[in-house]
Write a protein that holds these residues in place. Sequence first.
Motif, PDB file in Angstrom:
ATOM      1  N   GLU A 215      -9.783   4.540  -1.929  1.00  0.00           N
ATOM      2  CA  GLU A 215     -10.500   3.768  -0.912  1.00  0.00           C
ATOM      3  C   GLU A 215      -9.634   2.635  -0.382  1.00  0.00           C
ATOM      4  O   GLU A 215      -8.936   1.964  -1.152  1.00  0.00           O
ATOM      5  CB  GLU A 215     -11.768   3.166  -1.528  1.00  0.00           C
ATOM      6  CG  GLU A 215     -12.704   4.209  -2.108  1.00  0.00           C
ATOM      7  CD  GLU A 215     -13.680   3.625  -3.115  1.00  0.00           C
ATOM      8  OE1 GLU A 215     -13.390   2.550  -3.697  1.00  0.00           O
ATOM      9  OE2 GLU A 215     -14.725   4.255  -3.335  1.00  0.00           O
TER      10      GLU A 215
ATOM     11  N   GLU B 233      -8.712  -1.065   0.899  1.00  0.00           N
ATOM     12  CA  GLU B 233      -9.173  -2.414   0.582  1.00  0.00           C
ATOM     13  C   GLU B 233      -8.252  -3.418   1.238  1.00  0.00           C
ATOM     14  O   GLU B 233      -7.120  -3.096   1.602  1.00  0.00           O
ATOM     15  CB  GLU B 233      -9.166  -2.657  -0.941  1.00  0.00           C
ATOM     16  CG  GLU B 233     -10.231  -1.901  -1.692  1.00  0.00           C
ATOM     17  CD  GLU B 233     -10.395  -2.407  -3.125  1.00  0.00           C
ATOM     18  OE1 GLU B 233     -10.142  -3.603  -3.384  1.00  0.00           O
ATOM     19  OE2 GLU B 233     -10.769  -1.600  -3.980  1.00  0.00           O
TER      20      GLU B 233
ATOM     21  N   THR C 142      -4.594   0.842  -0.705  1.00  0.00           N
ATOM     22  CA  THR C 142      -5.560   1.824  -1.178  1.00  0.00           C
ATOM     23  C   THR C 142      -5.695   1.631  -2.682  1.00  0.00           C
ATOM     24  O   THR C 142      -4.700   1.397  -3.377  1.00  0.00           O
ATOM     25  CB  THR C 142      -5.064   3.256  -0.860  1.00  0.00           C
ATOM     26  OG1 THR C 142      -4.859   3.356   0.551  1.00  0.00           O
ATOM     27  CG2 THR C 142      -6.054   4.305  -1.313  1.00  0.00           C
ATOM     28  N   ASN C 143      -6.937   1.702  -3.189  1.00  0.00           N
ATOM     29  CA  ASN C 143      -7.141   1.571  -4.635  1.00  0.00           C
ATOM     30  C   ASN C 143      -7.018   2.939  -5.300  1.00  0.00           C
ATOM     31  O   ASN C 143      -6.802   3.952  -4.626  1.00  0.00           O
ATOM     32  CB  ASN C 143      -8.476   0.872  -4.943  1.00  0.00           C
ATOM     33  CG  ASN C 143      -9.682   1.686  -4.498  1.00  0.00           C
ATOM     34  OD1 ASN C 143      -9.663   2.914  -4.412  1.00  0.00           O
ATOM     35  ND2 ASN C 143     -10.776   0.989  -4.205  1.00  0.00           N
TER      36      ASN C 143
END
Length: 172
Positions: A120, A122, A115-116
Amino acid sequence: MSTRPLVILPAPQLRLASAPIARVDDGTRKLAEDMLETMYAAPGIGLAAVQVGEMTRLITIDVSHDEAAKEPRVFVNPEILWKSEDLSVYEEGCLSIPDYYEEVERPARIRVRYTNLAGEPEELEADGLLATCLQHEIDHLDGVLFIDHISKLKRDRVTKKFVKAAKEKARI
């Protein structure tokens, strides 16, 4: 941003698994900023949250080797989805095991889900030094150190050295 003290071998928390981050928030982003500052100051190319005393699944990496064009990366809850059968060898070191380096063989390519900092999901496929660094730092999140990938004789020798240094420091 501020630098944080590094956790050094033989600290027992280095052998514990870190907890997943439930949601990315300002506290997560602040920890990531502090970790990047600590990593650059050390200097290093990767850092796991456990190495600054936070038992959470967060890592920072920058393998750019260019002070003018830094490429900081932050991975929340990273997990390796796939590893190549091809192997590569890199000389690894660790900020939690200062001034000790040893060649380690790991998969040459990996795919990672994470997660970034925007929360979100990725995925990233990595090879070379980035793949090695990701594996090294994700190992930290599971309580595994790079010395666990070398011979028992070498691992015991370096562990004994750091245990002795910690005892001497405690006496002061």
